[in-house]
Scaffold this motif. Structure first.
Motif, PDB file in Angstrom:
ATOM      1  N   SER A 104       0.833  -1.200   0.000  1.00  0.00           N
ATOM      2  CA  SER A 104       0.000   0.000   0.000  1.00  0.00           C
ATOM      3  C   SER A 104       0.864   1.245   0.000  1.00  0.00           C
ATOM      4  CB  SER A 104      -0.931   0.004   1.221  1.00  0.00           C
ATOM      5  OG  SER A 104      -1.783  -1.114   1.190  1.00  0.00           O
ATOM      6  N   ASN A 105       0.373   2.279  -0.662  1.00  0.00           N
ATOM      7  CA  ASN A 105       1.115   3.517  -0.848  1.00  0.00           C
ATOM      8  C   ASN A 105       0.350   4.653  -0.189  1.00  0.00           C
ATOM      9  OD1 ASN A 105       3.056   5.251  -1.719  1.00  0.00           O
ATOM     10  ND2 ASN A 105       2.650   5.023  -3.899  1.00  0.00           N
ATOM     11  N   LEU A 106       0.617   4.905   1.104  1.00  0.00           N
ATOM     12  CA  LEU A 106      -0.133   5.874   1.897  1.00  0.00           C
ATOM     13  C   LEU A 106       0.580   7.220   1.995  1.00  0.00           C
ATOM     14  CD1 LEU A 106      -1.291   3.721   4.922  1.00  0.00           C
ATOM     15  CD2 LEU A 106      -2.805   5.040   3.467  1.00  0.00           C
ATOM     16  N   ILE A 107      -0.208   8.291   2.026  1.00  0.00           N
ATOM     17  CA  ILE A 107       0.354   9.612   2.299  1.00  0.00           C
ATOM     18  C   ILE A 107       0.637   9.735   3.788  1.00  0.00           C
ATOM     19  CG2 ILE A 107      -0.150  12.075   2.400  1.00  0.00           C
ATOM     20  CD1 ILE A 107      -1.630  11.858  -0.169  1.00  0.00           C
ATOM     21  N   LYS A 108       1.855  10.100   4.118  1.00  0.00           N
ATOM     22  CA  LYS A 108       2.250  10.392   5.499  1.00  0.00           C
ATOM     23  C   LYS A 108       2.873  11.777   5.518  1.00  0.00           C
ATOM     24  CE  LYS A 108       1.117   6.489   7.535  1.00  0.00           C
ATOM     25  NZ  LYS A 108       0.105   6.425   8.589  1.00  0.00           N
ATOM     26  N   GLY A 109       2.108  12.760   5.974  1.00  0.00           N
ATOM     27  CA  GLY A 109       2.600  14.127   5.940  1.00  0.00           C
ATOM     28  C   GLY A 109       2.680  14.603   4.502  1.00  0.00           C
ATOM     29  N   GLU A 110       3.877  14.957   4.052  1.00  0.00           N
ATOM     30  CA  GLU A 110       4.071  15.449   2.689  1.00  0.00           C
ATOM     31  C   GLU A 110       4.666  14.394   1.776  1.00  0.00           C
ATOM     32  OE1 GLU A 110       2.932  18.347   1.714  1.00  0.00           O
ATOM     33  OE2 GLU A 110       2.212  18.670   3.757  1.00  0.00           O
TER      34      GLU A 110
ATOM     35  N   CYS B 283       4.961   9.855   0.733  1.00  0.00           N
ATOM     36  CA  CYS B 283       4.259   8.581   0.697  1.00  0.00           C
ATOM     37  C   CYS B 283       5.024   7.538   1.496  1.00  0.00           C
ATOM     38  CB  CYS B 283       4.100   8.095  -0.742  1.00  0.00           C
ATOM     39  SG  CYS B 283       2.926   9.068  -1.698  1.00  0.00           S
ATOM     40  N   ASP B 284       4.281   6.652   2.111  1.00  0.00           N
ATOM     41  CA  ASP B 284       4.871   5.603   2.928  1.00  0.00           C
ATOM     42  C   ASP B 284       4.397   4.265   2.365  1.00  0.00           C
ATOM     43  OD1 ASP B 284       6.200   4.304   5.003  1.00  0.00           O
ATOM     44  OD2 ASP B 284       4.420   4.326   6.275  1.00  0.00           O
ATOM     45  N   ILE B 285       5.344   3.403   1.992  1.00  0.00           N
ATOM     46  CA  ILE B 285       5.007   2.100   1.449  1.00  0.00           C
ATOM     47  C   ILE B 285       4.824   1.106   2.590  1.00  0.00           C
ATOM     48  CG2 ILE B 285       5.734   0.212  -0.048  1.00  0.00           C
ATOM     49  CD1 ILE B 285       5.109   2.728  -1.566  1.00  0.00           C
ATOM     50  N   GLY B 286       3.650   0.481   2.645  1.00  0.00           N
ATOM     51  CA  GLY B 286       3.361  -0.526   3.662  1.00  0.00           C
ATOM     52  C   GLY B 286       3.279  -1.901   3.023  1.00  0.00           C
ATOM     53  N   LEU B 287       3.823  -2.905   3.683  1.00  0.00           N
ATOM     54  CA  LEU B 287       3.825  -4.272   3.167  1.00  0.00           C
ATOM     55  C   LEU B 287       3.299  -5.221   4.225  1.00  0.00           C
ATOM     56  CD1 LEU B 287       4.608  -6.460   1.116  1.00  0.00           C
ATOM     57  CD2 LEU B 287       6.914  -6.438   2.100  1.00  0.00           C
ATOM     58  N   ARG B 288       2.256  -5.989   3.874  1.00  0.00           N
ATOM     59  CA  ARG B 288       1.692  -6.967   4.789  1.00  0.00           C
ATOM     60  C   ARG B 288       1.319  -8.226   4.029  1.00  0.00           C
ATOM     61  NH1 ARG B 288      -3.156  -4.026   5.626  1.00  0.00           N
ATOM     62  NH2 ARG B 288      -2.423  -3.272   3.627  1.00  0.00           N
ATOM     63  N   THR B 289       1.107  -9.295   4.747  1.00  0.00           N
ATOM     64  CA  THR B 289       0.674 -10.553   4.147  1.00  0.00           C
ATOM     65  C   THR B 289      -0.624 -11.000   4.809  1.00  0.00           C
ATOM     66  OG1 THR B 289       2.946 -11.239   3.661  1.00  0.00           O
ATOM     67  CG2 THR B 289       1.270 -12.964   3.717  1.00  0.00           C
ATOM     68  N   PHE B 290      -1.602 -11.358   3.985  1.00  0.00           N
ATOM     69  CA  PHE B 290      -2.872 -11.872   4.473  1.00  0.00           C
ATOM     70  C   PHE B 290      -3.047 -13.295   3.977  1.00  0.00           C
ATOM     71  CE2 PHE B 290      -3.613  -7.326   4.810  1.00  0.00           C
ATOM     72  CZ  PHE B 290      -4.336  -7.222   5.985  1.00  0.00           C
ATOM     73  N   VAL B 291      -3.397 -14.181   4.884  1.00  0.00           N
ATOM     74  CA  VAL B 291      -3.540 -15.601   4.554  1.00  0.00           C
ATOM     75  C   VAL B 291      -5.021 -15.981   4.549  1.00  0.00           C
ATOM     76  CG1 VAL B 291      -1.276 -16.175   5.494  1.00  0.00           C
ATOM     77  CG2 VAL B 291      -3.282 -16.269   6.982  1.00  0.00           C
ATOM     78  N   PRO B 292      -5.401 -16.965   3.735  1.00  0.00           N
ATOM     79  CA  PRO B 292      -6.810 -17.401   3.715  1.00  0.00           C
ATOM     80  C   PRO B 292      -7.267 -17.845   5.101  1.00  0.00           C
ATOM     81  CG  PRO B 292      -5.592 -18.356   1.880  1.00  0.00           C
ATOM     82  CD  PRO B 292      -4.574 -17.720   2.784  1.00  0.00           C
ATOM     83  N   LYS B 293      -8.485 -17.451   5.452  1.00  0.00           N
ATOM     84  CA  LYS B 293      -9.011 -17.773   6.774  1.00  0.00           C
ATOM     85  C   LYS B 293     -10.480 -18.139   6.652  1.00  0.00           C
ATOM     86  CE  LYS B 293      -8.801 -17.813  11.366  1.00  0.00           C
ATOM     87  NZ  LYS B 293      -7.935 -18.728  12.129  1.00  0.00           N
ATOM     88  N   GLY B 294     -10.797 -19.424   6.813  1.00  0.00           N
ATOM     89  CA  GLY B 294     -12.192 -19.829   6.743  1.00  0.00           C
ATOM     90  C   GLY B 294     -12.667 -19.929   5.314  1.00  0.00           C
ATOM     91  N   GLN B 295     -13.735 -19.229   4.994  1.00  0.00           N
ATOM     92  CA  GLN B 295     -14.346 -19.314   3.678  1.00  0.00           C
ATOM     93  C   GLN B 295     -13.557 -18.534   2.627  1.00  0.00           C
ATOM     94  OE1 GLN B 295     -18.802 -18.853   3.872  1.00  0.00           O
ATOM     95  NE2 GLN B 295     -18.337 -18.174   5.946  1.00  0.00           N
ATOM     96  N   PRO B 296     -13.669 -18.914   1.344  1.00  0.00           N
ATOM     97  CA  PRO B 296     -13.023 -18.148   0.270  1.00  0.00           C
ATOM     98  C   PRO B 296     -13.478 -16.689   0.293  1.00  0.00           C
ATOM     99  CG  PRO B 296     -13.806 -20.256  -0.563  1.00  0.00           C
ATOM    100  CD  PRO B 296     -14.365 -20.116   0.831  1.00  0.00           C
ATOM    101  N   GLY B 297     -12.524 -15.787   0.206  1.00  0.00           N
ATOM    102  CA  GLY B 297     -12.841 -14.367   0.254  1.00  0.00           C
ATOM    103  C   GLY B 297     -12.605 -13.745   1.611  1.00  0.00           C
ATOM    104  N   GLN B 298     -12.210 -14.550   2.601  1.00  0.00           N
ATOM    105  CA  GLN B 298     -11.881 -14.045   3.931  1.00  0.00           C
ATOM    106  C   GLN B 298     -10.412 -14.321   4.219  1.00  0.00           C
ATOM    107  OE1 GLN B 298     -14.671 -14.395   7.305  1.00  0.00           O
ATOM    108  NE2 GLN B 298     -13.053 -15.470   8.396  1.00  0.00           N
TER     109      GLN B 298
END
Length: 215
Positions: A104-110, A112-127
Protein backbone atom coordinates in the motif's frame (compact mmCIF):
# COMPACT_ATOMS: atom_id res chain seq x y z
CA UNK A 1 -6.10 -0.73 6.52
CA UNK A 2 -2.57 -0.19 5.49
CA UNK A 3 0.91 0.89 6.44
CA UNK A 4 3.35 -0.75 8.81
CA UNK A 5 0.60 -1.09 11.38
CA UNK A 6 -3.14 -1.65 10.94
CA UNK A 7 -4.74 1.46 9.55
CA UNK A 8 -6.73 3.76 11.84
CA UNK A 9 -10.22 4.88 10.86
CA UNK A 10 -9.60 8.20 9.14
CA UNK A 11 -11.94 11.04 8.28
CA UNK A 12 -11.08 12.75 5.01
CA UNK A 13 -12.97 15.53 3.31
CA UNK A 14 -15.18 13.68 0.82
CA UNK A 15 -15.29 14.28 -2.91
CA UNK A 16 -19.02 13.69 -2.72
CA UNK A 17 -21.25 13.45 0.29
CA UNK A 18 -23.81 10.71 0.84
CA UNK A 19 -27.12 11.94 -0.47
CA UNK A 20 -29.05 11.20 2.69
CA UNK A 21 -31.94 9.99 0.54
CA UNK A 22 -33.76 6.81 1.47
CA UNK A 23 -32.71 3.93 -0.78
CA UNK A 24 -34.42 0.59 -1.16
CA UNK A 25 -32.00 -2.02 0.14
CA UNK A 26 -30.94 -4.84 -2.13
CA UNK A 27 -31.35 -8.46 -0.93
CA UNK A 28 -27.58 -8.46 -0.32
CA UNK A 29 -27.94 -6.20 2.70
CA UNK A 30 -31.42 -6.92 4.03
CA UNK A 31 -30.19 -9.52 6.52
CA UNK A 32 -27.99 -6.86 8.13
CA UNK A 33 -30.66 -4.28 8.95
CA UNK A 34 -31.36 -5.65 12.41
CA UNK A 35 -27.62 -5.79 13.01
CA UNK A 36 -27.24 -2.15 12.01
CA UNK A 37 -30.05 -1.09 14.32
CA UNK A 38 -28.42 -2.97 17.17
CA UNK A 39 -25.10 -1.26 16.53
CA UNK A 40 -26.74 2.14 16.67
CA UNK A 41 -27.61 1.37 20.28
CA UNK A 42 -24.40 -0.43 21.21
CA UNK A 43 -21.90 2.16 20.10
CA UNK A 44 -18.86 0.20 21.27
CA UNK A 45 -19.91 -3.05 19.60
CA UNK A 46 -18.94 -4.37 16.18
CA UNK A 47 -20.81 -6.52 13.69
CA UNK A 48 -20.46 -10.28 14.02
CA UNK A 49 -18.04 -11.29 11.26
CA UNK A 50 -20.12 -14.29 10.21
CA UNK A 51 -23.09 -11.97 9.57
CA UNK A 52 -21.16 -9.88 7.04
CA UNK A 53 -21.94 -10.79 3.41
CA UNK A 54 -19.21 -12.58 1.48
CA UNK A 55 -18.64 -12.50 -2.27
CA UNK A 56 -20.15 -15.64 -3.75
CA UNK A 57 -17.64 -17.97 -5.43
CA UNK A 58 -14.72 -15.64 -4.70
CA UNK A 59 -12.01 -15.76 -7.39
CA UNK A 60 -8.62 -14.96 -5.85
CA UNK A 61 -6.81 -14.65 -9.20
CA UNK A 62 -9.35 -12.16 -10.53
CA UNK A 63 -9.15 -10.05 -7.37
CA UNK A 64 -5.36 -9.65 -7.43
CA UNK A 65 -3.76 -6.55 -8.90
CA UNK A 66 -3.89 -2.83 -8.26
CA UNK A 67 -6.80 -1.09 -6.56
CA UNK A 68 -7.40 2.52 -5.54
CA UNK A 69 -8.91 3.12 -2.11
CA UNK A 70 -11.79 5.48 -2.89
CA UNK A 71 -14.12 5.31 0.12
CA UNK A 72 -13.97 4.56 3.84
CA UNK A 73 -16.63 4.06 6.49
CA UNK A 74 -16.08 3.42 10.19
CA UNK A 75 -17.21 4.53 13.63
CA UNK A 76 -13.78 5.64 14.88
CA UNK A 77 -12.94 8.79 12.96
CA UNK A 78 -9.68 10.71 13.26
CA UNK A 79 -10.70 14.33 12.68
CA UNK A 80 -7.30 15.80 13.53
CA UNK A 81 -5.44 14.53 10.46
CA UNK A 82 -7.81 15.33 7.63
CA UNK A 83 -5.25 16.86 5.29
CA UNK A 84 -2.77 14.00 5.62
CA UNK A 85 -4.93 11.19 4.26
CA UNK A 86 -6.20 11.00 0.71
CA UNK A 87 -6.81 8.47 -2.02
CA UNK A 88 -4.05 5.87 -2.22
CA UNK A 89 -3.16 2.78 -4.19
CA UNK A 90 -2.87 -0.76 -2.89
CA UNK A 91 -1.60 -3.86 -4.70
CA UNK A 92 -2.76 -7.41 -4.00
CA UNK A 93 -0.21 -9.98 -5.17
CA UNK A 94 -1.41 -13.59 -5.04
CA UNK A 95 1.24 -16.00 -3.77
CA UNK A 96 1.73 -19.72 -4.41
CA UNK A 97 0.30 -20.57 -0.96
CA UNK A 98 -2.90 -18.60 -1.84
CA UNK A 99 -2.00 -15.73 0.49
CA UNK A 100 -1.94 -12.11 -0.62
CA UNK A 101 1.14 -9.92 -0.40
CA UNK A 102 -0.40 -6.46 -0.01
CA UNK A 103 1.60 -3.35 -0.84
CA UNK A 104 0.00 0.00 0.00
CA UNK A 105 1.11 3.52 -0.85
CA UNK A 106 -0.13 5.87 1.90
CA UNK A 107 0.35 9.61 2.30
CA UNK A 108 2.25 10.39 5.50
CA UNK A 109 2.60 14.13 5.94
CA UNK A 110 4.07 15.45 2.69
CA UNK A 111 5.40 12.13 1.43
CA UNK A 112 4.26 8.58 0.70
CA UNK A 113 4.87 5.60 2.93
CA UNK A 114 5.01 2.10 1.45
CA UNK A 115 3.36 -0.53 3.66
CA UNK A 116 3.83 -4.27 3.17
CA UNK A 117 1.69 -6.97 4.79
CA UNK A 118 0.67 -10.55 4.15
CA UNK A 119 -2.87 -11.87 4.47
CA UNK A 120 -3.54 -15.60 4.55
CA UNK A 121 -6.81 -17.40 3.72
CA UNK A 122 -9.01 -17.77 6.77
CA UNK A 123 -12.19 -19.83 6.74
CA UNK A 124 -14.35 -19.31 3.68
CA UNK A 125 -13.02 -18.15 0.27
CA UNK A 126 -12.84 -14.37 0.25
CA UNK A 127 -11.88 -14.04 3.93
CA UNK A 128 -8.27 -13.39 4.97
CA UNK A 129 -6.34 -12.86 8.21
CA UNK A 130 -3.21 -10.81 8.81
CA UNK A 131 -0.16 -13.04 9.00
CA UNK A 132 2.12 -12.55 12.01
CA UNK A 133 -0.57 -10.38 13.59
CA UNK A 134 1.15 -10.24 16.99
CA UNK A 135 3.92 -8.16 15.46
CA UNK A 136 1.29 -5.51 14.74
CA UNK A 137 0.05 -5.42 18.33
CA UNK A 138 -3.34 -6.94 17.59
CA UNK A 139 -4.99 -10.17 18.63
CA UNK A 140 -7.17 -10.40 15.51
CA UNK A 141 -7.13 -8.70 12.13
CA UNK A 142 -9.25 -10.01 9.25
CA UNK A 143 -10.98 -8.77 6.15
CA UNK A 144 -13.79 -10.03 3.97
CA UNK A 145 -14.43 -9.27 0.31
CA UNK A 146 -18.10 -8.35 0.60
CA UNK A 147 -18.84 -7.61 -3.04
CA UNK A 148 -16.76 -7.24 -6.22
CA UNK A 149 -17.05 -7.53 -9.99
CA UNK A 150 -13.21 -7.76 -10.13
CA UNK A 151 -12.68 -5.34 -13.02
CA UNK A 152 -14.34 -2.21 -11.58
CA UNK A 153 -15.03 -2.11 -7.84
CA UNK A 154 -14.81 -4.03 -4.57
CA UNK A 155 -16.31 -3.50 -1.12
CA UNK A 156 -14.26 -4.88 1.79
CA UNK A 157 -14.99 -5.21 5.49
CA UNK A 158 -12.11 -5.09 8.01
CA UNK A 159 -12.24 -6.18 11.64
CA UNK A 160 -9.44 -5.81 14.19
CA UNK A 161 -9.11 -6.47 17.91
CA UNK A 162 -6.48 -4.73 20.04
CA UNK A 163 -6.40 -4.95 23.83
CA UNK A 164 -9.99 -6.19 23.84
CA UNK A 165 -11.11 -3.19 21.78
CA UNK A 166 -12.90 -4.17 18.59
CA UNK A 167 -12.73 -1.88 15.55
CA UNK A 168 -14.27 -2.27 12.13
CA UNK A 169 -14.15 -0.43 8.83
CA UNK A 170 -15.51 -0.78 5.31
CA UNK A 171 -13.50 0.22 2.25
CA UNK A 172 -14.50 0.91 -1.33
CA UNK A 173 -11.90 -0.05 -3.92
CA UNK A 174 -11.79 0.93 -7.59
CA UNK A 175 -9.64 -0.33 -10.43
CA UNK A 176 -9.54 3.27 -11.63
CA UNK A 177 -9.49 6.57 -9.73
CA UNK A 178 -13.09 7.34 -10.69
CA UNK A 179 -16.14 5.13 -10.15
CA UNK A 180 -19.67 5.25 -11.45
CA UNK A 181 -22.35 6.31 -9.00
CA UNK A 182 -23.78 2.79 -8.69
CA UNK A 183 -20.80 1.24 -6.83
CA UNK A 184 -20.69 4.30 -4.56
CA UNK A 185 -24.37 3.90 -3.75
CA UNK A 186 -23.78 0.22 -2.96
CA UNK A 187 -21.04 1.30 -0.56
CA UNK A 188 -23.26 3.89 1.11
CA UNK A 189 -25.99 1.29 1.44
CA UNK A 190 -23.58 -1.20 3.02
CA UNK A 191 -22.35 1.39 5.52
CA UNK A 192 -25.94 2.22 6.46
CA UNK A 193 -26.66 -1.48 6.97
CA UNK A 194 -23.73 -1.56 9.39
CA UNK A 195 -25.45 1.17 11.41
CA UNK A 196 -23.16 3.98 10.23
CA UNK A 197 -24.68 7.38 9.55
CA UNK A 198 -23.42 9.79 6.88
CA UNK A 199 -20.92 11.45 9.20
CA UNK A 200 -18.94 8.22 9.39
CA UNK A 201 -18.80 7.66 5.62
CA UNK A 202 -16.51 9.49 3.23
CA UNK A 203 -14.97 9.48 -0.21
CA UNK A 204 -11.31 10.38 -0.59
CA UNK A 205 -9.78 13.24 -2.53
CA UNK A 206 -7.33 12.28 -5.23
CA UNK A 207 -3.68 13.12 -4.64
CA UNK A 208 -1.22 12.08 -7.33
CA UNK A 209 1.56 11.60 -4.76
CA UNK A 210 0.30 8.20 -3.68
CA UNK A 211 -1.69 7.02 -6.66
CA UNK A 212 1.11 6.95 -9.19
CA UNK A 213 2.28 3.85 -11.04
CA UNK A 214 5.01 3.11 -8.48
CA UNK A 215 3.16 0.04 -7.21
Amino acid sequence: MNGSSPQHFLRISPVIQPTGRKMSLSPMWTGMILLGSLNNNLRNSAPVLSKIPLQFDFQAKKFQGKWYVIGLAGRNINTESLRHYKMYATMYQLQADHSYRVISNLIKGESCDIGLRTFVPKGQPGQFALDNFKAYGVTKYVFRVVKTNYDEFAILFFLSVKKSKVNFMASLYGRTKELRSEPKEKFIEFAQALGLSDEFLLFLHKDEKCISDEI
